[in-house]
Write a protein that holds these residues in place. Structure first.
Motif, PDB file in Angstrom:
ATOM      1  N   ASP A 257      28.189 -27.488  48.348  1.00  0.00           N
ATOM      2  CA  ASP A 257      27.062 -27.120  49.196  1.00  0.00           C
ATOM      3  C   ASP A 257      26.992 -25.616  49.447  1.00  0.00           C
ATOM      4  O   ASP A 257      26.010 -25.135  50.009  1.00  0.00           O
ATOM      5  CB  ASP A 257      27.156 -27.849  50.541  1.00  0.00           C
ATOM      6  N   VAL A 258      28.046 -24.901  49.071  1.00  0.00           N
ATOM      7  CA  VAL A 258      28.065 -23.451  49.259  1.00  0.00           C
ATOM      8  C   VAL A 258      28.120 -22.778  47.891  1.00  0.00           C
ATOM      9  O   VAL A 258      28.411 -23.418  46.881  1.00  0.00           O
ATOM     10  CB  VAL A 258      29.262 -23.017  50.124  1.00  0.00           C
ATOM     11  N   GLN A 259      27.845 -21.474  47.868  1.00  0.00           N
ATOM     12  CA  GLN A 259      27.726 -20.758  46.604  1.00  0.00           C
ATOM     13  C   GLN A 259      28.708 -19.587  46.536  1.00  0.00           C
ATOM     14  O   GLN A 259      29.024 -18.981  47.562  1.00  0.00           O
ATOM     15  CB  GLN A 259      26.303 -20.215  46.438  1.00  0.00           C
ATOM     16  N   PRO A 260      29.166 -19.264  45.328  1.00  0.00           N
ATOM     17  CA  PRO A 260      29.979 -18.061  45.165  1.00  0.00           C
ATOM     18  C   PRO A 260      29.090 -16.822  45.125  1.00  0.00           C
ATOM     19  O   PRO A 260      27.863 -16.914  45.016  1.00  0.00           O
ATOM     20  CB  PRO A 260      30.661 -18.287  43.803  1.00  0.00           C
ATOM     21  N   ASP A 261      29.739 -15.666  45.177  1.00  0.00           N
ATOM     22  CA  ASP A 261      29.019 -14.403  45.019  1.00  0.00           C
ATOM     23  C   ASP A 261      28.968 -13.974  43.561  1.00  0.00           C
ATOM     24  O   ASP A 261      28.003 -13.333  43.126  1.00  0.00           O
ATOM     25  CB  ASP A 261      29.697 -13.304  45.839  1.00  0.00           C
ATOM     26  N   LEU A 262      30.019 -14.321  42.819  1.00  0.00           N
ATOM     27  CA  LEU A 262      30.126 -13.985  41.405  1.00  0.00           C
ATOM     28  C   LEU A 262      30.630 -15.208  40.650  1.00  0.00           C
ATOM     29  O   LEU A 262      31.427 -16.002  41.175  1.00  0.00           O
ATOM     30  CB  LEU A 262      31.115 -12.832  41.185  1.00  0.00           C
ATOM     31  N   ILE A 263      30.165 -15.373  39.405  1.00  0.00           N
ATOM     32  CA  ILE A 263      30.643 -16.439  38.533  1.00  0.00           C
ATOM     33  C   ILE A 263      31.049 -15.820  37.201  1.00  0.00           C
ATOM     34  O   ILE A 263      30.290 -15.039  36.612  1.00  0.00           O
ATOM     35  CB  ILE A 263      29.564 -17.513  38.292  1.00  0.00           C
ATOM     36  N   THR A 264      32.248 -16.169  36.730  1.00  0.00           N
ATOM     37  CA  THR A 264      32.667 -15.753  35.391  1.00  0.00           C
ATOM     38  C   THR A 264      32.506 -16.929  34.447  1.00  0.00           C
ATOM     39  O   THR A 264      32.742 -18.082  34.818  1.00  0.00           O
ATOM     40  CB  THR A 264      34.130 -15.287  35.371  1.00  0.00           C
ATOM     41  N   MET A 265      32.107 -16.623  33.201  1.00  0.00           N
ATOM     42  CA  MET A 265      31.898 -17.675  32.208  1.00  0.00           C
ATOM     43  C   MET A 265      32.241 -17.151  30.825  1.00  0.00           C
ATOM     44  O   MET A 265      32.206 -15.943  30.574  1.00  0.00           O
ATOM     45  CB  MET A 265      30.463 -18.206  32.268  1.00  0.00           C
TER      46      MET A 265
END
Length: 419
Positions: A257-265
């Motif tokens: 229900d919450v989101q990160p600030d950065l995503i690595t992929m």
């Protein structure tokens, strides 16, 4: 030339630090099948360590790369840019589970993505500290090895490690680490090692990869988000192994229900071509000065073309739904196999793991290895993982033909019954 002849040459030509699992050498691959030099056929449940969610040599990936090769192979985006890079950034900005304005930049490997996420977080906050978790795997470079929470084999003999890196406990119900204990370990770091006002980011895997496919409980992720908001810390989700439909959603972060600030992929982003990315909130991504991000091969044009094809394939072939379908079938097979050593089956979608223990309830790397070797001898490639090396992780292409998948599960069930 035989596999044994090539094996002898490998030992003479390459260092022992490059560990190799299989005793055969690939000469051809298609979708979920690999052939060796003797023409023997293997079903690939490793997929290049989660790189091939769309399978070996998907026709649309091959066609997209060939079309790009007919135009140009390399310019270095920082020197002569190209529209396909920008278009892929736009597509990912729309896909990632981060609200508001988002920006994306590309690199070549997962470790590069993590390294640059750390750079971005430090530039955005003006702080040095990074907190990771036990059991984490974030790469093999100096910084990412420092973040990794498993010593053997990734950190043995390679110290000293990067400074201002700390490890908290990752929640793990099977091994008696509660969400409360994990959060308390973070508070202990704040009391003993570094103040929260000096921490730039907390990096975590929504589903740990090399660590054993342990799933971050929703309550834990919500608490992480709240803690980061309270102290001005950025939250980085490492989705390098869990991304691109593997978990039944495009990103595992979508389960929360919450989101990160950065995503690595990275990994399955480009269907077998080297490409990684960092996506994040625009104001955070804009923190580094011009020239602070990039790399000679970052955002390679053939890899960018492959990634566009991968996103199309995931959508057109409904691979998120297929990941869930295949994962349910696999989990049911594992649970019905009657394997006394099987301690737990867990996972989202087709990011499924089976953990094994001995008669006394201790993690058993020996049983796990025996199952892996028995499967390999019968043409099924499996990977192990986990801090105790007692977990089998299943990473078959999501495009695997159903009859081939059914046959592999039947073989797996027969092997498990013997243990």
């Amino acid at each position: 030339m035989s596999n044994s002849d090539v094996h002898s040459r490998r030992l003479k030509a390459t260092p022992r630090g490059v560990g190799v699992m299989c005793d055969f050498y690939a000469v051809k691959a298609e979708n979920a099948t690999v052939w060796d030099q003797k023409g023997r056929e293997y079903t690939d449940f490793a997929a290049g360590i989660a790189v091939l969610n769309t399978g070996h040599r998907h026709p649309k990936v091959m066609a997209a790369v060939q079309q790009q090769l007919d135009c140009f192979t390399h310019t270095a985006f920082q020197i002569i840019p190209y529209e396909s890079y920008i278009h892929l950034a736009e597509r990912l900005n729309q896909c990632v589970p981060i609200s508001g304005a988002v920006k994306t930049t590309f690199f070549s490997s997962g470790a590069e993505a993590v390294e640059n996420a750390v750079k971005i977080a430090r530039a955005a906050t003006g702080r040095p500290g990074i907190i990771a978790f036990t059991g984490a795997f974030h790469g093999r470079t100096h910084m990412t090895m420092s973040l990794t929470g498993k010593v053997v084999p990734y950190k043995t003999g390679f110290g000293p490690f990067a400074g201002s890196v700390f490890h908290a406990q990752y929640p793990n119900a099977l091994h008696n680490v509660s969400v409360h204990q994990s959060l308390e370990s973070l508070e202990a770091i704040f009391r003993s090692d570094i103040s929260p006002q000096q921490v730039a980011a907390i990096i975590f895997e929504p589903v740990q990869g090399e660590g054993g496919f342990y799933i971050a409980p929703p309550a834990f992720v919500s608490a992480l988000r709240a803690l980061c908001d309270r102290h001005g810390i950025l939250l980085i989700a490492d989705e390098i192994q869990s991304g691109f439909a593997r978990t039944g959603k495009l990103f595992a972060s979508e389960y929360y229900d919450v989101q990160p600030d950065l995503i690595t992929m990275a990994k399955s982003l480009a269907g077998g071509f080297p490409l990684s990315a960092v996506s994040g909130r625009a104001e955070v991504m804009d923190a580094p000065e011009p020239g602070g991000l990039g790399g000679t091969y970052a955002g390679s044009p053939p890899a960018i073309a492959a990634a566009h094809a991968v996103l199309d394939i995931i959508d057109e072939e409904q691979l998120c739904a297929r990941a869930s379908q295949l994962g349910e079938q696999l989990s049911a097979t594992l649970r019905s196999a009657g394997c006394a050593s099987l301690a737990e089956v867990r996972g989202y979608g087709s990011m499924v793991a089976a953990e094994f223990q001995d008669d006394s309830g201790r993690p058993s790397a020996e049983i796990t290895k025996a199952i892996q070797l028995q499967a390999l001898a019968q043409g099924l490639i499996l990977l192990t993982c986990g801090v105790h090396s007692n977990v089998i992780r299943f990473l078959y292409p999501l495009t695997i033909p159903q009859p081939q998948f059914d046959k592999a599960l039947q073989l797996l069930k027969e092997i498990l019954r013997e243990h």
